[in-house]
Design a protein around this motif. Structure first.
Motif: not given
Ligand code: 5AD
Length: 348
Positions: A58-61, A96-98, A149-153, A192-194, A222-226, A308-311
């Protein structure tokens, strides 16, 4: 753990907002970083080999529902050219990431790893999402050194709410998968994302304890970026019913610093998301508050804007050479030398 820090301090530091006290945390983390992993900053060339993804996090671009996004998958030879570039730049590792892309066929990836290992001295890190134990085993047998592999939370309820399962399957268990990755002999990274909406200080305390318990070799934060093309289109709401962790640079640095204190020997990157939230000082703040790794982007210019996983991702409009120069400038300012060799996890 150091004399000046115990696990019982975690909640206090996560709630700290006093600049003078935080200076003390940065110093503690920086001292521990220098003592345990030295002054070198290991450089990992990042190649984003495919932005196809079958998941709808739900968070990923680049989630599968983003039909407006042009998708790409790099060719074998294009990726090899990036590996040669990494060697020319003096890096010790290719990452290598995908997205989670089943059309990155397991045998094709195995052949790619073998070619990179034959042609270069690079360590190979994979970050290809949740793949099967058989695939992970095949890649390890063909020379892959590390897996991210991030477990994210670690909050199961929050994880479930933002990670819809694949068709007809149950919600995934990334923590169990990380243990499998470790058992295959990979150096193993998570993170994780913060500031994910719904994330509490209490759950970040548990994330930090889990980093330690898993004895991770690498931890990315990294910070969560909407992202407007994802399901969650805004940052955590401060007036919600819970003690929302803010998706700020400061909070991200607190978590990086605490990670250094909890996992003193781990390789910890100063992430692109941190450099995105503070474009002038994000990277150097990470590196002086616990981090010892940078991952300059080597993805060719024609693809990087599409990953573009985040803007407004830092470096999304520059060239590999531009990303390389930026990282070297940052290191020169901090008087920190680039690491030599693969930069494996240290064990003292
Ligand atoms: N904001 C910040 N980080 C993100 N990721 C994915 N989407 C976002 C976002 N919107 C991070 C996740 C993922 C990594 C590759 O990028 O933590 O595991």
């Amino acid at each position: 753990m150091t004399d000046d820090f115990t696990q019982a301090d975690l909640p206090g530091w996560l709630r700290c907002n006093d600049p003078n006290k935080l200076e003390k945390l940065w110093e503690l983390a920086d001292r521990e970083r220098e003592r345990r992993v030295g002054n070198w900053v290991h450089l990992r060339g990042l190649v984003e080999i495919s932005n196809h993804c079958i998941r709808s996090c739900h968070y990923c671009g680049i989630n599968t529902a983003n039909s407006a996004l042009k998708r790409y998958r790099m060719q074998h030879d294009e990726i090899l050219a990036c590996a040669r570039q990494a060697v020319d730049f003096g890096y010790g590792t290719l990452v290598m990431q995908a997205g989670e892309d089943p059309d990155l066929d397991a045998q094709w990836v195995a052949d790619l790893i073998r070619a990179i290992k034959r042609l270069t001295p690079l360590a190979v890190t994979l970050s290809l999402g949740e793949r099967t134990p058989a695939e992970l085993k095949l890649w390890r047998a063909n020379g892959a050194d590390r897996y991210l592999l991030r477990f994210e939370t670690s909050d199961r309820e929050l994880y479930t709410s933002i990670h819809p399962p694949r068709n007809n399957q149950t919600v995934s268990d990334r923590i169990a998968l990380l243990r499998i990755i470790q058992s295959l002999g990979y150096e193993t990274g998570s993170g994780i994302m913060v500031g994910i909406p719904g994330q509490t200080c209490q759950s970040v305390v548990r994330d930090l304890l889990l980093f330690h318990e898993l004895d991770l070799d690498m931890v990315g934060i990294g910070p969560y970026l909407a992202h407007p093309a994802s399901r969650i289109t805004r940052n955590g709401c401060p007036d919600a019913d819970i003690e929302q962790v803010p998706a700020t640079e400061q909070m991200t640095c607190i978590v990086i610093a605490l990670t250094r204190l909890m996992c003193p020997e781990a390789n910890i990157p100063s992430t692109s998301a941190l450099a995105t939230i503070n474009s002038t000082q994000g990277h150097s703040h990470g590196l002086t508050r616990g981090a010892n790794v940078c991952m300059p982007c080597l993805t060719p210019v024609q693809y990087r804007g599409l990953y573009e996983i985040y803007p407004d991702k830092a470096g999304s409009k520059t060239t590999p050479g531009g990303s390389h120069r930026t990282v070297l400038e940052t290191l020169a300012t901090l008087n920190r030398p680039p690491g030599l060799g693969p930069g494996n996890r240290s064990r003292t």
